[in-house]
Design a protein around this motif. Sequence first.
Motif, PDB file in Angstrom:
ATOM      1  N   ARG A   1       1.162  -0.754   0.029  1.00 51.57           N
ATOM      2  CA  ARG A   1      -0.166   0.128  -0.036  1.00 51.57           C
ATOM      3  C   ARG A   1       0.963   1.139  -0.051  1.00 51.57           C
ATOM      4  NH1 ARG A   1      -5.464  -1.428   1.374  1.00 51.57           N
ATOM      5  NH2 ARG A   1      -5.615  -3.671   1.847  1.00 51.57           N
ATOM      6  N   PRO A   2       1.329   1.891  -1.384  1.00 50.51           N
ATOM      7  CA  PRO A   2       1.999   3.118  -1.569  1.00 50.51           C
ATOM      8  C   PRO A   2       2.000   4.327  -0.226  1.00 50.51           C
ATOM      9  CG  PRO A   2       1.575   1.672  -3.649  1.00 50.51           C
ATOM     10  CD  PRO A   2       0.677   1.768  -2.390  1.00 50.51           C
ATOM     11  N   ARG A   3       0.519   4.406   0.115  1.00 49.15           N
ATOM     12  CA  ARG A   3       0.282   5.541   0.612  1.00 49.15           C
ATOM     13  C   ARG A   3       0.306   5.516   1.958  1.00 49.15           C
ATOM     14  NH1 ARG A   3      -4.404   2.414   1.100  1.00 49.15           N
ATOM     15  NH2 ARG A   3      -5.387   2.186   2.787  1.00 49.15           N
ATOM     16  N   TRP A   4       1.050   4.383   2.630  1.00 52.66           N
ATOM     17  CA  TRP A   4       1.785   4.404   3.913  1.00 52.66           C
ATOM     18  C   TRP A   4       3.628   4.258   3.743  1.00 52.66           C
ATOM     19  CZ3 TRP A   4      -0.306   3.771   8.628  1.00 52.66           C
ATOM     20  CH2 TRP A   4      -1.363   3.092   8.689  1.00 52.66           C
ATOM     21  N   ARG A   5       4.349   4.569   2.917  1.00 51.16           N
ATOM     22  CA  ARG A   5       5.045   4.560   2.250  1.00 51.16           C
ATOM     23  C   ARG A   5       5.765   5.723   3.059  1.00 51.16           C
ATOM     24  NH1 ARG A   5       6.472   2.447  -3.460  1.00 51.16           N
ATOM     25  NH2 ARG A   5       5.689   0.274  -2.897  1.00 51.16           N
ATOM     26  N   CYS A   6       5.443   6.639   2.948  1.00 53.28           N
ATOM     27  CA  CYS A   6       6.137   8.074   4.325  1.00 53.28           C
ATOM     28  C   CYS A   6       6.274   7.555   6.033  1.00 53.28           C
ATOM     29  CB  CYS A   6       5.392   8.927   3.762  1.00 53.28           C
ATOM     30  SG  CYS A   6       6.258  10.552   4.668  1.00 53.28           S
ATOM     31  N   HIS A   7       4.920   6.875   6.157  1.00 55.12           N
ATOM     32  CA  HIS A   7       4.826   6.540   7.515  1.00 55.12           C
ATOM     33  C   HIS A   7       5.802   5.590   8.116  1.00 55.12           C
ATOM     34  CE1 HIS A   7       1.093   9.006   7.721  1.00 55.12           C
ATOM     35  NE2 HIS A   7       0.401   8.316   6.544  1.00 55.12           N
TER      36      HIS A   7
END
Length: 126
Positions: A64-70
Amino acid sequence: MAIFLVYLMLSWFGIGAWLIYDPSALESYAGVAALTPTGEAELRAMYGGMELAIGGAVLLALLRPRWRCHVLFLNGVVAGGIAGGRLVGVALAGTMSVYTASALAFELSTVVICWLLARGLKRSEE
């Protein structure tokens, strides 16, 4: 970025699974040994369970790329905290082993790469 995340995932999963299975392995390569069953459970928890959880977070970021920054933030903070504690230990002991130097190289490079990649993600969102 995906290559770095796979590297992190394999690193955390590998060491975590190994030390859940055999916490006594720490004695031969890091000089850390459990003296009691409680100590062995603690090594399994902190070196095994925690590292498996971090690897799981990295897997989530791969899926899930949206979690990458986290997840980059998590890895940077965890690796930075471990490196900071290790540096204090080196300063107090007045010596550094090959194991310690290699662990520091992993931790400090992880902090820098996570920071750079997270910064790049933030810029692409703007």
